[in-house]
Design an enzyme around this catalytic site. Structure first.
Site, PDB file in Angstrom:
ATOM      1  N   TYR A   1       0.940  -1.076  -0.016  1.00  0.00           N
ATOM      2  CA  TYR A   1       0.106  -0.013   0.041  1.00  0.00           C
ATOM      3  C   TYR A   1       0.911   1.295   0.053  1.00  0.00           C
ATOM      4  CZ  TYR A   1      -3.429   3.352   1.029  1.00  0.00           C
ATOM      5  OH  TYR A   1      -4.294   4.424   1.167  1.00  0.00           O
ATOM      6  N   GLU A  14     -11.631   4.774   3.750  1.00  0.00           N
ATOM      7  CA  GLU A  14     -11.171   5.561   5.064  1.00  0.00           C
ATOM      8  C   GLU A  14     -12.303   5.672   5.840  1.00  0.00           C
ATOM      9  OE1 GLU A  14      -8.378   6.828   5.397  1.00  0.00           O
ATOM     10  OE2 GLU A  14      -7.145   6.532   3.513  1.00  0.00           O
ATOM     11  N   TRP A  20      -5.587   0.827  10.104  1.00  0.00           N
ATOM     12  CA  TRP A  20      -5.608   0.727   8.733  1.00  0.00           C
ATOM     13  C   TRP A  20      -5.146  -0.561   8.172  1.00  0.00           C
ATOM     14  CZ3 TRP A  20      -8.070   2.981   4.902  1.00  0.00           C
ATOM     15  CH2 TRP A  20      -7.439   2.853   3.588  1.00  0.00           C
TER      16      TRP A  20
END
Length: 174
Positions: free
Chosen positions: A13, A35, A43
């Site tokens: 990522y 998000e 995350w």
């Protein structure tokens, strides 16, 4: 998940997606969904569930999500592969409807974002709170950094920073 797998998930990522401009409207919306769902969680949790999010949310197809019915809402709330939070599920569906309206007016979600550039983080947060559901300061900040609208995704001495500059992120344009 083993430490090496976790490291690889984050590295992929970080190196290939975080801070790079996104020009596909469904992918932009998908990043916003991710998000929003990250709020209150790590995350890493979201990255591990990304494939499930894509499957549950029609590969982030804005038109399909905007047309979701109450049965779809129930399906999402019962899906252990995603975050089963009613506010977040409702936000995804309602935000898809909002984006369809923005697309009618501006041509695309990306063009709507471009039409408001440049803004400070606080100005963006105010705009997003007025326009979308479940978009607080941290969500808006991370979303905009992750798609190249706000600087800060990578430090200037990070090799990925130089790569992102080749893609002409919006924060470079005044």
């Amino acid at each position: 998940m083993q430490p090496e797998e976790r490291k690889s998930l984050h590295k992929n990522y970080h190196d290939n997606r975080y801070g790079f401009p996104i020009h596909d409207n469904n992918e932009l919306f998908g990043r916003l969904i991710m998000e929003i769902n990250q709020a209150g969680l790590s995350w890493e949790t979201i990255l591990k569930k990304e494939t499930s999010f894509r499957k549950a949310y029609s590969n982030f197809n804005i038109k399909k999500i905007a047309a979701y019915t109450e049965a779809d809402r129930e399906r999402l709330l019962a899906d252990a592969g995603i975050i089963r939070n009613k506010l977040k599920v409702n936000a995804a569906i309602e935000n898809a409807k909002t984006i369809l309206e923005l697309q009618k007016e501006f041509g695309s979600f990306e063009k709507w974002l471009e039409s408001h550039h440049p803004k400070t983080k606080d100005e963006w947060v105010k705009l997003f709170k007025k326009t979308f559901r479940f978009t607080g300061g941290e969500i808006v900040n991370e979303f905009l950094m992750s798609i190249g609208y706000l600087r800060g995704a990578h430090s200037e001495n990070c090799p990925v920073h130089k790569e992102i500059l080749k893609h002409k992120p919006m924060w470079e344009k005044k």
